[in-house]
Motif scaffolding. Structure first.
Motif: not given
Length: 290
Positions: A1-2, A16-18, A35-38
């Motif tokens: 995770m970034q 992060v993208s998976t 994509r997940l972002y926050g």
């Protein structure tokens, strides 16, 4: 995770993208990346959970609200969001824990005008201890069906937000005492909870028994944390619809947001099916067949 630190507001950005998922030991390659972002407001998170031993024992419950938007449309993603509100703001809406706060008008996003949702969207981001949004594309919806895509989004949001929050807390405290005392409540809007990964809990150093997953029917109208997540999910999805409308103005997406209105069906008949349409949904499937 970034996770990238921001020196301006002591926030940590999550992005992060998976393209794969592990389901009970089975590796599944996704049809398209999710994509997940926050972000985490680390200063507020630390302030709430860095207490002396006595206070920790009394106030060591981390509540996460989770909701989705966009299960019914024929077009585009289903968006899922998770949010952690300050402890004193997290509770039953009818008990008014948000009174005299910047989020005082917060309730179920479906009961609010678009103008009020747009006002609340940045406020939730600013005042939440942490939040995360997942964009589950149409290709994944077609691959696993809309219910499982929604459950997948809820699982990923919960695990990613827990990963970021607990990693930060342990790093700051430099010990595991907090994790042993911390109780986690994850409140999902709806009548079911996703299957969270026990392997993820093991990696985080927490016991699955310390995570209490709860399904709240109409929870976005009952609990502030779920309502906060509903705002994030709804407005973020609307933003993707407006972006598609700019690309394909002939479909009128800004008005129908992908729902199967008469105008939307007529646009499909005239202009065809877009790559963002959900091909597993009957009206789109019939349009392709004809």
């Amino acid at each position: 995770m970034q996770i990238q630190p921001s020196t301006k507001n002591l926030a940590q950005i999550i992005d992060v993208s998976t393209d794969h998922i592990d389901v009970k030991g089975q590796y599944i390659q996704l049809a398209a990346p999710i994509r997940l972002y926050g972000q985490l407001n680390t200063s507020k998170l630390f302030a709430q959970y860095e207490r002396d031993e006595a206070q920790r024992l009394e106030q060591s419950i981390l509540k996460i609200g989770v909701d989705e938007a966009g299960r019914g449309p024929l077009l585009g993603s289903v968006n899922v969001a998770a949010a952690i509100l300050p402890a004193s703001w997290s509770g039953l809406i009818e008990e008014q824990p948000l009174k005299d706060t910047p989020l005082s008008i917060l309730t179920d996003s479906k009961k609010l005008s678009e103008k009020k949702r747009d006002i609340l969207y940045p406020l939730v981001k600013v005042h939440a201890l942490g939040y995360i949004i997942a964009d589950i594309p149409a290709a994944v919806i077609d691959q696993v069906n809309i219910l499982q895509a929604t459950m997948l989004g809820m699982r990923l949001c919960t695990e990613a937000l827990l990963d970021a929050a607990l990693t930060c807390l342990v790093t700051k405290n430099n010990e595991n005492t907090l994790l042993k005392q911390l109780q986690i409540e994850v409140l999902f809007d709806g009548n079911r909870c996703p299957d969270l990964s026990h392997a993820t809990f093991h990696e985080l150093g927490i016991s699955p028994s310390s995570v209490d997953c709860q399904a709240w029917v109409k929870g976005d109208a009952r609990h502030t944390s779920i309502a906060a997540a509903s705002i994030l999910a709804k407005v973020s999805r609307d933003e993707t619809m407006y972006a598609l409308d700019m690309q394909y103005p002939e479909y009128g997406i800004a008005k129908h947001k992908g729902y199967p209105t008469r105008a939307h069906m007529e646009a499909i008949e005239r202009h065809g099916v877009l790559s963002a349409h959900r091909r597993s949904f009957a009206p789109v499937r019939k349009a392709l067949e004809s």
